[in-house]
Design a protein around this motif. Structure first.
Motif, PDB file in Angstrom:
ATOM      1  N   HIS A  79       0.813  -1.154  -0.136  1.00 32.52           N
ATOM      2  CA  HIS A  79       0.121   0.006   0.084  1.00 32.52           C
ATOM      3  C   HIS A  79       0.946   1.374   0.125  1.00 32.52           C
ATOM      4  O   HIS A  79       1.989   1.232   0.399  1.00 32.52           O
ATOM      5  CB  HIS A  79      -1.056   0.043   0.943  1.00 32.52           C
ATOM      6  CG  HIS A  79      -0.533   0.374   2.415  1.00 32.52           C
ATOM      7  ND1 HIS A  79      -0.409   1.557   2.989  1.00 32.52           N
ATOM      8  CD2 HIS A  79      -0.063  -0.342   3.574  1.00 32.52           C
ATOM      9  CE1 HIS A  79       0.323   1.738   4.306  1.00 32.52           C
ATOM     10  NE2 HIS A  79       0.462   0.488   4.470  1.00 32.52           N
ATOM     11  N   ASP A 109       6.005   2.713   7.038  1.00 34.07           N
ATOM     12  CA  ASP A 109       4.684   2.173   6.887  1.00 34.07           C
ATOM     13  C   ASP A 109       4.202   3.259   5.802  1.00 34.07           C
ATOM     14  O   ASP A 109       3.447   4.247   6.069  1.00 34.07           O
ATOM     15  CB  ASP A 109       3.836   2.352   8.085  1.00 34.07           C
ATOM     16  CG  ASP A 109       2.349   1.753   7.870  1.00 34.07           C
ATOM     17  OD1 ASP A 109       2.069   1.325   6.752  1.00 34.07           O
ATOM     18  OD2 ASP A 109       1.560   2.054   8.760  1.00 34.07           O
ATOM     19  N   ASN A 110       4.126   3.238   4.386  1.00 31.58           N
ATOM     20  CA  ASN A 110       4.840   1.862   3.892  1.00 31.58           C
ATOM     21  C   ASN A 110       5.642   2.229   2.886  1.00 31.58           C
ATOM     22  O   ASN A 110       5.675   1.492   1.754  1.00 31.58           O
ATOM     23  CB  ASN A 110       3.610   0.840   3.518  1.00 31.58           C
ATOM     24  CG  ASN A 110       4.359  -0.477   3.002  1.00 31.58           C
ATOM     25  OD1 ASN A 110       5.251  -1.030   3.539  1.00 31.58           O
ATOM     26  ND2 ASN A 110       3.351  -1.115   2.214  1.00 31.58           N
ATOM     27  N   GLU A 135      -5.288   1.959   2.519  1.00 31.77           N
ATOM     28  CA  GLU A 135      -5.259   0.880   3.192  1.00 31.77           C
ATOM     29  C   GLU A 135      -5.461   1.372   4.661  1.00 31.77           C
ATOM     30  O   GLU A 135      -6.075   0.625   5.505  1.00 31.77           O
ATOM     31  CB  GLU A 135      -3.708   0.197   3.203  1.00 31.77           C
ATOM     32  CG  GLU A 135      -3.658  -1.024   4.012  1.00 31.77           C
ATOM     33  CD  GLU A 135      -3.110  -0.809   5.415  1.00 31.77           C
ATOM     34  OE1 GLU A 135      -3.050  -1.736   6.445  1.00 31.77           O
ATOM     35  OE2 GLU A 135      -2.815   0.063   5.758  1.00 31.77           O
ATOM     36  N   GLU A 136      -4.781   2.705   4.946  1.00 29.85           N
ATOM     37  CA  GLU A 136      -4.886   2.909   6.470  1.00 29.85           C
ATOM     38  C   GLU A 136      -6.093   3.199   7.128  1.00 29.85           C
ATOM     39  O   GLU A 136      -6.346   3.564   8.242  1.00 29.85           O
ATOM     40  CB  GLU A 136      -3.967   4.390   6.600  1.00 29.85           C
ATOM     41  CG  GLU A 136      -2.581   3.994   6.104  1.00 29.85           C
ATOM     42  CD  GLU A 136      -1.744   3.096   6.881  1.00 29.85           C
ATOM     43  OE1 GLU A 136      -2.223   2.436   7.943  1.00 29.85           O
ATOM     44  OE2 GLU A 136      -0.600   3.155   7.007  1.00 29.85           O
ATOM     45  N   ASP A 140       4.320  -4.757   4.028  1.00 28.51           N
ATOM     46  CA  ASP A 140       3.908  -3.561   4.638  1.00 28.51           C
ATOM     47  C   ASP A 140       4.640  -3.399   6.073  1.00 28.51           C
ATOM     48  O   ASP A 140       4.741  -4.395   6.901  1.00 28.51           O
ATOM     49  CB  ASP A 140       2.460  -4.037   5.180  1.00 28.51           C
ATOM     50  CG  ASP A 140       1.843  -2.892   5.585  1.00 28.51           C
ATOM     51  OD1 ASP A 140       2.428  -1.706   5.880  1.00 28.51           O
ATOM     52  OD2 ASP A 140       0.584  -2.886   5.695  1.00 28.51           O
ATOM     53  N   SER A 141       5.555  -2.470   6.020  1.00 26.99           N
ATOM     54  CA  SER A 141       6.317  -2.004   6.979  1.00 26.99           C
ATOM     55  C   SER A 141       7.684  -2.889   7.164  1.00 26.99           C
ATOM     56  O   SER A 141       7.421  -3.810   8.143  1.00 26.99           O
ATOM     57  CB  SER A 141       5.713  -1.759   8.164  1.00 26.99           C
ATOM     58  OG  SER A 141       4.374  -0.804   7.934  1.00 26.99           O
TER      59      SER A 141
END
Ligand code: ZN
Length: 401
Positions: free
Chosen positions: A218, A234-235, A266-267, A294-295
Motif C-alpha cells: 500500500h 509504513d509503507n 489501506e490506512e 507492509d512496513s
C-alpha cells in the motif's frame, strides 16, 4: 497508436477515432504525422489535475458535469476535464451516471515497450539477484515518497488518500514502473468520502501466463495530522522493495508473469486492496500467490521478519523460510497463521487468492507508525534491503523454468 509506439510513447487515453497523448515538443517533432491531424489541447505536460469523464451512453452534453471541472476537449461522450483540487470528488458525477477516471501521466519517451533480448532467468541466477538489490535506490524511493509529495511547505510529505500528495505519489509510481519498460495502468475506485482514488498495477511479462505471481504494497500513509504523514516505514519501505523487485525482474525473461500492485487507502479500512481483489476475480486473473509487503524497514528488532497467512497460503511462508536458509540470508523469520493480524493480504484471501503478509513491525507495535515521526531516521535502509532480498529470491524461485 503505432506512430506513438515507434517513438516509445503511448496514448494516455484513446477512443475509437481519437488518441489523447502527452508528449514533449521534441517527441512531437520526431513523429511522422502524415495523414494525421493533431490538435494541441494543453501546452503543458502537467497531468495531475486531469481526469477523463464519460457521460452516460448516448449523451454528449457536458453541461451535466456541473461544477466538477473545466472541459478541455471531448470526443462524443468522453472528455478531458481539469479539476481545481485533487483528488477530485466524484460523488455527484457518479450519481449522475458519469464515469470518471484518472488521466495517465506523460509517457517516458523511448523507454516503453519490452526489450526483446532479455536473458532468461534460470535457477543458477537466483542467488546472484540479491547483489542486484540497490540500497541507494531504496533510499532514494523512501526519500522521494516521504519528501517530495509535500504540498504544504513543511518539507515532509503525505500520501494520505484524501490529500493531493496521494495523487502526486500515484503519478510518481506510475512513471517509475513505466521507466522499467512495463505495462502500467491505474485501477480507479471511489473512496468512502467520494474522492477518486487509484491503485497502480504493472505487469512484468512471463512465458506462461496461466500462473501469475504478485508483489503488493500500500502506498498511502496516515498520521494524526493528515498533511504531515511521511510514512517512511509504513509503507514507503514496502513500496521501495516492490519497485526494486520490478526493476530487477524486468531485466529478465521470466517463466511466469509477476505483477507489481500498489494499493491505495489501506490506512482507513483497507479499501484499495478490496477493489483490486474484486476486479482480479472479475477478470479471472490467475494469481497463484501474492506477497503483501507492509512496513519492512524497522530498526528496532534486528532481522526479525513476521509472516502471516491462513492455511491456504502456508506454502508461501514455508517457501520463504526455505529460501532464507538455502541462500543464507540471515533473516529471523516468525511465521504465523493468525486471523487477528489484518492487512491487505486478508482482502486477497477473502476473494480466494493465496497471499501472505511480510512485515518487520506488526500493526500497533511501532512507536513511529501513523505519526509524523515515521521518517527515514527512525527506520533502517539496510533492513529494508535485506527484506527485499528475501522476497525477491522467493519470487524468483517461482518464475524460473
Ligand atoms: Zn501499513
Amino acid at each position: 497508436v503505432e506512430v506513438l509506439l515507434t517513438s516509445g510513447d503511448r496514448s494516455s487515453h484513446s477512443t475509437n477515432a481519437w488518441i489523447w497523448a502527452v508528449a514533449t515538443r521534441e517527441t512531437i517533432a520526431t513523429l511522422d504525422l502524415d495523414g494525421l491531424d493533431p490538435t494541441l489541447i494543453q501546452d503543458s505536460a502537467d497531468t495531475l489535475n486531469l481526469y477523463i469523464a464519460t457521460l452516460p451512453a448516448g449523451q454528449t452534453d457536458f453541461s451535466i458535469l456541473g461544477g466538477f471541472g473545466d472541459l478541455l476537449d471531448s470526443v462524443d461522450g468522453t472528455g478531458i476535464v481539469v479539476v481545481g483540487t485533487i483528488p477530485a470528488n466524484v460523488q455527484e458525477t457518479a450519481a449522475a451516471g458519469i464515469d470518471v477516471r484518472k488521466f495517465a501521466p506523460a509517457a517516458i519517451s523511448g523507454e516503453t515497450g519490452a526489450d526483446q533480448d532479455l536473458p532468461r532467468l534460470e535457477e543458477g541466477d537466483v542467488y546472484g539477484l540479491s547483489d542486484e538489490v540497490d540500497p541507494d535506490g531504496i533510499l532514494a524511493t523512501i526519500t522521494d515518497l516521504q519528501g517530495t509529495s509535500s504540498t504544504d511547505g513543511t518539507g515532509i510529505g503525505t500520501r494520505q488518500y484524501l490529500q493531493p500528495g496521494n495523487v502526486i505519489a500515484a503519478e510518481y509510481l506510475f512513471r517509475k514502473l513505466e521507466s522499467y519498460g512495463l505495462e502500467v495502468h491505474y485501477e480507479d475506485f471511489i473512496s468512502p468520502e467520494g474522492t477518486l482514488a487509484s491503485n497502480i498495477v504493472a505487469e512484468i511479462p512471463g512465458r506462461d501466463d496461466s500462473a501469475i505471481y504478485g508483489v503488493m504494497a500500500h502506498f498511502d500513509s496516515i498520521a494524526e495530522t493528515f498533511a504531515i504523514a511521511p510514512g517512511a516505514d509504513d509503507n514507503a519501505t514496502g513500496v521501495a522493495a516492490a519497485l526494486e523487485i520490478a526493476r530487477i525482474l524486468s531485466g529478465y525473461e521470466l517463466e511466469h508473469p509477476v505483477h507489481i500492485i500498489f494499493v491505495n487507502a489501506e490506512e482507513t479500512g483497507i479499501v484499495g486492496s478490496r477493489y483490486f481483489a474484486a476486479s482480479a476475480v472479475r477478470n479471472q486473473v490467475p494469481y497463484e500467490g501474492i506477497f503483501n509487503l507492509d512496513s519492512i524497514g524497522s530498526a528496532r528488532q534486528g532481522q526479525l521478519v513476521w509472516l502471516n497467512s491462513d492455511s491456504t497460503s502456508e506454502w508461501m511462508m514455508a517457501l520463504m523460510i526455505r529460501i532464507n536458509e538455502a541462500y543464507g540470508l540471515g533473516q529471523d523469520i516468525q511465521a504465523r497463521v493468525n486471523p487477528q493480524i489484518v492487512a491487505d493480504d486478508n482482502r486477497l484471501r477473502e476473494q480466494g487468492f493465496e497471499s501472505i503478509l511480510v512485515a518487520r513491525e506488526l500493526f500497533g507495535t511501532s512507536p513511529y507508525h501513523h505519526t509524523s515521526g515515521d521518517t527515514l531516521e527512525n527506520m533502517s535502509v539496510p533492513n529494508t534491503t535485506s527484506a527485499t532480498q528475501l522476497v525477491l529470491l522467493t519470487i524468483a524461485s517461482l518464475v524460473i523454468p
